[in-house]
Design a protein around this motif. Structure first.
Motif, PDB file in Angstrom:
ATOM      1  N   GLY A  93      -1.723  17.012   1.131  1.00  0.00           N
ATOM      2  CA  GLY A  93      -2.805  16.597   1.825  1.00  0.00           C
ATOM      3  C   GLY A  93      -4.135  16.497   3.220  1.00  0.00           C
ATOM      4  O   GLY A  93      -4.509  15.420   3.135  1.00  0.00           O
ATOM      5  N   GLU A  94      -4.068  18.035   3.108  1.00  0.00           N
ATOM      6  CA  GLU A  94      -5.092  18.193   4.007  1.00  0.00           C
ATOM      7  C   GLU A  94      -6.254  18.979   3.719  1.00  0.00           C
ATOM      8  O   GLU A  94      -6.887  19.343   4.373  1.00  0.00           O
ATOM      9  CB  GLU A  94      -4.648  19.590   5.360  1.00  0.00           C
ATOM     10  CG  GLU A  94      -2.961  17.604   6.021  1.00  0.00           C
ATOM     11  CD  GLU A  94      -2.761  18.439   7.508  1.00  0.00           C
ATOM     12  OE1 GLU A  94      -2.704  19.439   7.692  1.00  0.00           O
ATOM     13  OE2 GLU A  94      -1.529  18.074   8.007  1.00  0.00           O
ATOM     14  N   HIS A  95      -6.014  19.802   2.528  1.00  0.00           N
ATOM     15  CA  HIS A  95      -6.906  20.537   1.670  1.00  0.00           C
ATOM     16  C   HIS A  95      -6.955  20.854   0.898  1.00  0.00           C
ATOM     17  O   HIS A  95      -6.421  19.568  -0.075  1.00  0.00           O
ATOM     18  CB  HIS A  95      -6.733  22.095   1.775  1.00  0.00           C
ATOM     19  CG  HIS A  95      -5.819  22.793   4.146  1.00  0.00           C
ATOM     20  ND1 HIS A  95      -6.804  22.894   4.557  1.00  0.00           N
ATOM     21  CD2 HIS A  95      -4.662  23.019   4.462  1.00  0.00           C
ATOM     22  CE1 HIS A  95      -6.269  23.257   5.914  1.00  0.00           C
ATOM     23  NE2 HIS A  95      -4.856  23.247   5.409  1.00  0.00           N
ATOM     24  N   GLY A  96      -8.216  21.331   0.587  1.00  0.00           N
ATOM     25  CA  GLY A  96      -8.548  21.302  -1.099  1.00  0.00           C
ATOM     26  C   GLY A  96      -9.515  21.515  -0.973  1.00  0.00           C
ATOM     27  O   GLY A  96     -10.082  23.042  -0.807  1.00  0.00           O
ATOM     28  N   LEU A  97     -10.813  21.261  -2.587  1.00  0.00           N
ATOM     29  CA  LEU A  97     -12.160  21.770  -2.331  1.00  0.00           C
ATOM     30  C   LEU A  97     -13.268  20.061  -2.728  1.00  0.00           C
ATOM     31  O   LEU A  97     -12.735  19.525  -2.890  1.00  0.00           O
ATOM     32  CB  LEU A  97     -11.861  22.218  -3.785  1.00  0.00           C
ATOM     33  CG  LEU A  97     -10.543  23.381  -5.050  1.00  0.00           C
ATOM     34  CD1 LEU A  97     -10.445  23.636  -6.104  1.00  0.00           C
ATOM     35  CD2 LEU A  97     -11.139  24.784  -3.768  1.00  0.00           C
ATOM     36  N   VAL A  98     -14.580  21.041  -2.578  1.00  0.00           N
ATOM     37  CA  VAL A  98     -15.458  20.174  -2.658  1.00  0.00           C
ATOM     38  C   VAL A  98     -16.890  20.492  -3.493  1.00  0.00           C
ATOM     39  O   VAL A  98     -16.500  21.965  -3.436  1.00  0.00           O
ATOM     40  CB  VAL A  98     -16.368  20.278  -0.799  1.00  0.00           C
ATOM     41  CG1 VAL A  98     -14.917  19.016  -0.423  1.00  0.00           C
ATOM     42  CG2 VAL A  98     -16.340  20.930  -0.742  1.00  0.00           C
ATOM     43  N   CYS A  99     -16.751  20.156  -4.145  1.00  0.00           N
ATOM     44  CA  CYS A  99     -18.234  20.203  -4.864  1.00  0.00           C
ATOM     45  C   CYS A  99     -19.603  20.269  -4.256  1.00  0.00           C
ATOM     46  O   CYS A  99     -19.760  19.187  -3.420  1.00  0.00           O
ATOM     47  CB  CYS A  99     -18.088  19.994  -6.199  1.00  0.00           C
ATOM     48  SG  CYS A  99     -18.539  18.015  -6.354  1.00  0.00           S
ATOM     49  N   ALA A 100     -21.343  21.327  -4.801  1.00  0.00           N
ATOM     50  CA  ALA A 100     -22.497  20.340  -4.133  1.00  0.00           C
ATOM     51  C   ALA A 100     -22.274  19.495  -4.356  1.00  0.00           C
ATOM     52  O   ALA A 100     -22.341  18.464  -5.821  1.00  0.00           O
ATOM     53  CB  ALA A 100     -22.971  21.812  -4.223  1.00  0.00           C
ATOM     54  N   VAL A 101     -23.504  18.860  -3.948  1.00  0.00           N
ATOM     55  CA  VAL A 101     -23.912  17.455  -4.364  1.00  0.00           C
ATOM     56  C   VAL A 101     -25.053  17.582  -5.394  1.00  0.00           C
ATOM     57  O   VAL A 101     -25.610  16.837  -6.019  1.00  0.00           O
ATOM     58  CB  VAL A 101     -24.393  16.275  -3.450  1.00  0.00           C
ATOM     59  CG1 VAL A 101     -22.963  16.375  -2.183  1.00  0.00           C
ATOM     60  CG2 VAL A 101     -25.239  17.062  -2.661  1.00  0.00           C
TER      61      VAL A 101
END
Length: 234
Positions: A93-101
């Protein structure tokens, strides 16, 4: 609570509230018959220590009084955080992935079709895209290919972007609506209804591409021109 010198509640005292970040429901409140003045404090967006300072209009003992709170952020799909849009959160619940906008290309090759079989770039699962990208760059030195564009990207002060693996890219498709909304709100753009490159190699001539229109997958020629959207870990 305000009390007089005998410890009794003191009514009618103006109490002021000031915060370093966030907001209070009122900057001034008057004590009631019970001597209490109350406001609601909404913490600001930044993680870490925030301070509420309480002062009285008269010479109150103990004034000013500081109240310390620690703000902690809980990641949520669609939030603009860590340099991009959150589209995956792991079991902690604290880490993961983001993608560019925004897209990094509307037409880039995967690279080195029928000339190089990349050693190690076959990862498909979530969590394998970063290593795939490193492997591609080590095995195919052509500038401007999809992996190269992502690895060289510096965006919102982050420079550790990479080309998503097959499953990471499919997760982006599953959360496309949330990503698009947040991207547009942050000077970005929606996904095109086109095929995007993953970092997953499928052989000498092909690599996995996924349509952000309908989620379909395609063993595409490495020389094909596909869209590119970088991601990073948080």
């Amino acid at each position: 609570i305000v009390k007089d010198q005998n410890g009794n509640p003191f009514a009618g005292e103006n109490v002021h509230f000031d915060v370093t970040e966030g907001s209070v429901s009122a900057t001034k409140a008057v004590t009631g018959d019970n001597g209490k003045a109350r406001v609601e404090w909404t913490l600001g967006d930044s993680e870490g220590t925030q301070t509420l300072t309480i002062t009285g209009t008269s010479d109150l003992t103990g004034s000013p009084l500081e109240v310390i709170a620690t703000a902690e952020y809980t990641p949520a799909i669609g939030d603009f955080k860590y340099g991009g849009v959150i589209f995956y959160i792991d079991e902690t619940g604290e880490h993961g992935l983001v993608c560019a906008v925004t897209d990094q290309s509307t037409g880039a090759e995967w690279g080195c079709e029928n000339t190089v079989l990349i050693d190690g770039a076959e990862g498909t699962a979530i969590g394998t895209g970063a290593q795939n990208t490193q492997d591609i760059i080590a095995g195919c030195t052509t500038e401007g290919i999809a992996a190269d564009l992502c690895a060289k990207l510096t965006l919102n002060s982050y420079d550790d972007w990479f080309l998503p693996s097959e499953d990471e890219l499919y997760e982006m498709y599953l959360n496309k609506a949330a990503i698009n909304t947040t991207a547009l709100e942050n000077n970005g753009s929606e996904f095109a209804n086109e095929f995007y490159w993953s970092s997953t190699e499928l052989g000498w001539g092909g690599a996995q591409a996924i349509s952000l229109s309908d989620g379909s997958k395609n063993n595409a020629s490495k020389s094909g021109l596909m869209y590119v959207r970088a991601i990073r870990k948080f």
